[in-house]
Design an enzyme around this catalytic site. Structure first.
Site, PDB file in Angstrom:
ATOM      1  N   ASP A 199      -6.541  -3.506  13.859  1.00  0.00           N
ATOM      2  CA  ASP A 199      -5.988  -3.421  12.516  1.00  0.00           C
ATOM      3  C   ASP A 199      -6.732  -4.402  11.607  1.00  0.00           C
ATOM      4  O   ASP A 199      -7.025  -5.536  12.013  1.00  0.00           O
ATOM      5  CB  ASP A 199      -4.500  -3.783  12.568  1.00  0.00           C
ATOM      6  N   ASN A 207      -6.966  -4.565  -1.129  1.00  0.00           N
ATOM      7  CA  ASN A 207      -6.721  -3.519  -2.131  1.00  0.00           C
ATOM      8  C   ASN A 207      -6.230  -4.104  -3.450  1.00  0.00           C
ATOM      9  O   ASN A 207      -6.669  -3.690  -4.532  1.00  0.00           O
ATOM     10  CB  ASN A 207      -5.692  -2.515  -1.602  1.00  0.00           C
ATOM     11  N   HIS A 212      -8.695  -0.274  -4.755  1.00  0.00           N
ATOM     12  CA  HIS A 212      -8.669   0.676  -3.650  1.00  0.00           C
ATOM     13  C   HIS A 212     -10.046   1.185  -3.247  1.00  0.00           C
ATOM     14  O   HIS A 212     -10.293   1.410  -2.049  1.00  0.00           O
ATOM     15  CB  HIS A 212      -7.739   1.841  -3.978  1.00  0.00           C
ATOM     16  N   ASP A 216     -11.355   1.255   0.560  1.00  0.00           N
ATOM     17  CA  ASP A 216     -11.931   2.430   1.220  1.00  0.00           C
ATOM     18  C   ASP A 216     -13.306   2.107   1.800  1.00  0.00           C
ATOM     19  O   ASP A 216     -13.652   2.544   2.899  1.00  0.00           O
ATOM     20  CB  ASP A 216     -12.048   3.591   0.236  1.00  0.00           C
ATOM     21  N   GLU A 242      -4.845   1.316   7.834  1.00  0.00           N
ATOM     22  CA  GLU A 242      -5.945   0.437   8.226  1.00  0.00           C
ATOM     23  C   GLU A 242      -5.989   0.209   9.737  1.00  0.00           C
ATOM     24  O   GLU A 242      -6.647  -0.713  10.220  1.00  0.00           O
ATOM     25  CB  GLU A 242      -5.826  -0.913   7.508  1.00  0.00           C
TER      26      GLU A 242
END
Length: 325
Positions: A199, A207, A212, A216, A242
């Protein structure tokens, strides 16, 4: 019949004499002058023989295919554009796709969140077969040259059913089915099987602080780095958000631990640079190994690996925790 055979042989002889004569003439000409012939590139031939399409890999229009004809096509959230998308992350007039002279350009129309081709922000770029265009966190478009639209469906529908479009890793549904199969096989043959859960640490802050698109990018770059560490036969998936997962076939606890630490260190030491900004990316990892039938089913193995992941996160993050079972 005999006469017909004689005639055919005569025609064939005349043909080959003509071919030989042409070669002689060409040889004589080549002694006197050099002839330069412009041969079109393979890419141009492909483009001329095939049509340009865009395929929506994710977002509200997932599965939709659109033929790009000569001229300009506007994509955005406004109802008056050529391809309207009900996605709040997209600007009203986000991009235009311009087809001219056997090429297709994508142009950002001053969008708020930007346009990314293969993970890099662009203002304008010529598209190549297979390029991925991202215009929001949820909407990803693939550009392709195909001779028939049916070919796209055959190739892309399978990918959409199994592959996460943002990272190129397998999706959760495909991964869960494979984990079930691999667990059953390993249990039956009494061979080890390791499941890794990992994770991104503090991903919400990435973010919130960088946007964002930066998040990404981090997910995509993490997937790219991970593939440099694992084997071709290992199964790598985006499990959700994630969180990622890896199935290591025929791998004991010790070997899995070495790989996990190598991967953790690689992510920690790699530069996640997005638009001149360095993103603070580390990962937490937990894993568990099936051996000597210590897990009764794949669900308990998954739960144990997930528990180890949360131990890593609760103990300070950026660390590896293994099961003692």
């Amino acid at each position: 019949m005999k006469k017909d055979g004689v005639h055919r042989r005569s025609h064939l002889a005349i043909y080959w004499v003509s071919v030989l004569y042409c070669f002689i003439i060409m040889e004589e000409d080549s002694k006197e002058r050099t002839i330069i012939t412009d041969i079109p590139g393979v890419d141009e031939v492909v483009k001329k023989s095939k049509h340009a399409y865009i395929i929506f890999l994710s977002g509200p229009l997932i599965g939709k295919v659109h033929l790009i004809k000569d001229g300009s096509v506007i994509v955005g959230r406004a109802p008056d554009v050529d391809i309207p998308i009900n996605d709040l992350g997209i600007s009203r007039h986000h991009i235009s796709l311009i087809s001219e002279k056997n090429s297709v350009l994508v142009r950002d129309l001053g969008s708020t969140n930007g346009t990314f081709v293969n993970g890099k922000r662009i203002t304008e770029r010529e598209l190549n077969d297979g390029d991925k265009i991202q215009i929001s966190s949820s909407t990803i478009i693939k550009f392709a040259y195909q001779d028939q639209v049916e070919d796209i469906f055959h190739n892309e529908l399978y990918k959409m059913a199994t592959i996460d479009p943002l990272t190129g890793a397998y999706n959760k549904r495909f991964f869960t089915n494979r984990l079930k199969e691999e667990f059953s096989y390993a249990l039956r043959k009494n061979i080890p099987l390791t499941l890794i859960m990992m994770d991104l640490d503090m991903f919400k802050k990435v973010n919130d602080n960088f946007g964002h698109p930066a998040g990404d990018f981090a997910l995509g770059h993490l997937a790219t780095l991970t593939r440099t560490v694992i084997r071709n036969e290992d199964i790598f998936a985006r499990f959700g958000g994630e969180e990622f997962a890896i199935i290591l076939k025929s791998t004991e606890l010790k070997g899995a631990g070495i790989l996990c630490e190598r991967l953790r260190r690689l992510i920690e030491e790699s530069e996640f640079k997005f638009e001149e900004q360095i993103l603070p990316i580390t990962i937490s990892i937990g894993f568990a190994t099936l051996h000597d039938k210590n897990f009764k089913d794949f669900e308990t193995l998954l739960q144990e690996a997930d528990n180890m992941l949360y131990q890593s996160k609760n103990n300070g993050r950026n660390r590896v925790t293994s099961s003692t079972l």
